[in-house]
Motif scaffolding. Structure first.
Motif, short mmCIF file in Angstrom:
data_model
loop_
_atom_site.label_atom_id
_atom_site.label_comp_id
_atom_site.label_asym_id
_atom_site.label_seq_id
_atom_site.Cartn_x
_atom_site.Cartn_y
_atom_site.Cartn_z
N THR A 188 21.21 -61.85 -13.17
CA THR A 188 19.66 -61.33 -12.69
C THR A 188 18.63 -61.91 -11.66
OG1 THR A 188 18.16 -61.50 -14.66
CG2 THR A 188 20.10 -59.60 -14.06
N GLU A 189 19.69 -62.91 -11.15
CA GLU A 189 18.29 -63.60 -10.49
C GLU A 189 19.34 -63.27 -9.23
OE1 GLU A 189 18.47 -68.35 -10.72
OE2 GLU A 189 17.34 -67.74 -12.27
N ARG A 204 21.22 -53.45 -8.43
CA ARG A 204 21.68 -53.91 -6.41
C ARG A 204 22.54 -52.80 -5.59
NH1 ARG A 204 21.60 -60.02 -6.94
NH2 ARG A 204 21.66 -60.41 -8.80
N HIS A 205 22.27 -52.42 -6.32
CA HIS A 205 22.94 -51.02 -5.48
C HIS A 205 22.48 -49.60 -5.71
CE1 HIS A 205 26.09 -54.06 -5.19
NE2 HIS A 205 26.42 -53.55 -4.28
N ARG A 235 16.58 -49.68 -5.25
CA ARG A 235 15.05 -48.83 -3.92
C ARG A 235 13.66 -49.37 -5.20
NH1 ARG A 235 14.90 -42.89 -1.90
NH2 ARG A 235 16.04 -44.21 -0.50
N PHE A 236 14.58 -48.73 -6.65
CA PHE A 236 13.51 -49.21 -7.59
C PHE A 236 14.16 -50.79 -8.89
CE2 PHE A 236 15.67 -44.72 -7.81
CZ PHE A 236 13.97 -44.32 -7.24
N ILE A 259 15.56 -55.57 -16.71
CA ILE A 259 14.71 -54.58 -17.53
C ILE A 259 16.25 -53.37 -16.88
CG2 ILE A 259 13.01 -52.37 -17.37
CD1 ILE A 259 11.08 -54.60 -16.65
N CYS A 260 16.76 -53.09 -15.97
CA CYS A 260 17.49 -52.05 -16.07
C CYS A 260 18.55 -52.92 -16.88
CB CYS A 260 17.85 -51.93 -15.00
SG CYS A 260 19.40 -50.95 -13.78
N THR A 261 18.72 -53.78 -16.88
CA THR A 261 20.16 -54.10 -17.39
C THR A 261 19.73 -53.47 -19.19
OG1 THR A 261 20.86 -56.04 -16.16
CG2 THR A 261 21.89 -56.03 -18.83
N ILE A 262 18.46 -54.55 -19.81
CA ILE A 262 18.83 -54.41 -20.98
C ILE A 262 18.68 -52.78 -21.24
CG2 ILE A 262 15.97 -54.06 -22.87
CD1 ILE A 262 15.35 -56.59 -21.52
#
Length: 318
Positions: free
Chosen positions: A134-135, A211-212, A216-217, A226-229
Motif C-alpha cells: 500500500t505504499e 488506487r482507482h 478520491r478518498f 484502512i481500505c484493505t482492512i
C-alpha cells in the motif's frame, strides 16, 4: 509508548509461560537441574522479548523519520529477520526432537507441524504486504538516493527492502514463497496455500479499490491500508452471512470465498481445496492476485515523488 509496549509484551509472554501446566516452582527446579525443555522455554521467552523489543524500536524510529526519507527498509529488514528467526527455531526444534526422541517421532507429526509453521509464515508475509504494497508507487529523490547508496550487498538488499510499493511486493513474494516451501510436498492440500490465496485476493482487491475507484478518498498509504482492512472485513463477513440463507453447493461456495471461514471449510471439511468448486474459485482468485502482485513487483519508483510538508513534520535535514 515504547516502554509501555515492551512491558506489555514482556508481561504477556511471562503470563503465557507461567499459566501453562508447569508451575513456577517445578519449572525453576527443572531449570536448575538442566532440563532441556525448561532451558528451551527460557530461551524462547527471552527470544520473544528481544523480538518484541527490536520490532518496537524499529517501528518507533520509522514513525519518527521524515516522510521524505526512507521509512521502509528498517521495518522490512526486521520483519524478514523475525521470519528467519522463526525458521531457525523450527529447524532447532526438529533437530532437538530427532536427537532426543528419535527421527520417527519427527516424521510422524511432520506434516501437521509444517502446515502450522507454514501458515504462520504466510500470515506474517501477508501482514508485511498490508504495509508494503500500500505504499506509494513512486518514491522521493531522497529515498531513491538511499536505494543507490552503499556497497553492492546493500544495493542488492534494497531491491527487496527499499521503499516503494514495487519493492514491498518483492519482499512480500519472497516471504510467501519461503513459507509455502515448508509445506511444498503437501500442496494443494494444506491450509497455508488457502490462506495465501485469500490474503493475496484481499490485498490486491483492497489496493486496487484504493488506487482507482476510491482514490478520491484514499490519499496516502494509511488510507489504502484502512481500505484493505475494510475489504477483509466485508469479504469475510458478507459471504458467510449470505451462506445462512442458501443451501447446498451455493452455501459451500460462499463459505469458501470468505477469508474467515474459507480455510477451515476447504481444508478441514473437504480435506483438499480441489474437491470443491469454492476451492477452485479461491485458487484461481489467488493465482490472478499473484499475477497482479508480480506485475507490481516489476515497478520501481523513479524518484520523482514530492512530499508536502505538514505542521507535524520535522526538518528532513536534521
Amino acid at each position: 509508548m515504547l516502554a509501555l509496549g515492551l512491558l506489555s509484551a514482556w508481561g504477556l509472554l511471562t503470563a503465557l509461560w507461567f499459566n501453562s501446566e508447569m508451575t513456577l516452582s517445578r519449572w525453576m527446579a527443572d531449570l536448575m537441574r538442566g532440563d532441556a525443555e525448561a532451558i528451551m522455554g527460557v530461551l524462547a521467552l527471552l527470544n520473544g522479548w528481544l523480538v518484541a523489543m527490536a520490532l518496537a524500536l524499529v517501528l518507533g524510529a520509522a514513525l519518527l523519520t521524515h516522510r521524505a526519507l526512507d521509512r521502509s527498509s528498517g521495518p522490512r529488514m526486521v520483519w524478514v529477520g523475525i521470519w528467519l528467526n522463526g525458521l531457525l527455531w523450527l529447524g532447532s526444534i526438529l533437530l532437538w526432537i530427532g536427537l532426543t526422541k528419535g527421527w520417527s517421532s519427527v516424521s510422524s507429526d511432520l506434516e501437521d507441524g509444517m502446515a502450522i509453521c507454514s501458515t504462520i509464515g504466510v500470515c506474517w508475509a501477508l501482514i508485511l504486504g498490508l504495509f508494503a504494497i500500500t505504499e506509494d508507487l513512486d518514491i522521493t529523490p531522497r529515498q531513491a538516493k538511499s536505494v543507490l547508496e552503499g556497497g553492492r550487498f546493500k544495493r542488492l538488499a534494497m531491491t527487496l527492502l527499499g521503499p516503494g510499493s514495487g519493492r514491498g511486493a518483492r519482499c512480500t513474494l519472497v516471504l510467501l514463497a519461503g513459507s509455502l516451501l515448508l509445506c511444498a510436498p503437501w500442496i494443494p492440500d494444506t491450509p497455508a496455500l488457502v490462506v495465501a490465496c485469500h490474503g493475496l485476493m484481499v490485498l490486491m482487491l483492497g489496493d486496487w479499490l484504493a488506487r482507482h475507484p476510491l482514490r478520491r478518498f484514499c490519499h496516502g498509504p494509511v488510507a489504502r491500508r484502512i481500505c484493505t482492512i475494510a475489504v477483509l472485513i466485508l469479504l469475510g463477513l458478507v459471504p458467510a452471512l449470505c451462506a445462512l440463507f442458501v443451501e447446498g453447493s451455493a452455501q459451500r461456495v460462499l463459505i469458501a470465498i470468505s477469508p474467515f471461514a474459507g480455510p477451515a471449510e476447504l481444508v478441514g471439511r473437504s480435506h483438499s481445496p480441489t474437491d470443491d468448486l469454492g476451492g477452485w474459485i479461491v485458487l484461481l482468485a489467488g493465482a490472478l492476485s499473484l499475477l497482479l502482485l508480480l506485475a507490481r513487483a516489476r515497478t520501481v519508483g523513479q524518484g520523482h515523488a514530492r512530499v508536502l510538508a505538514t505542521a507535524e513534520d520535522g526538518n528532513p535535514r536534521s
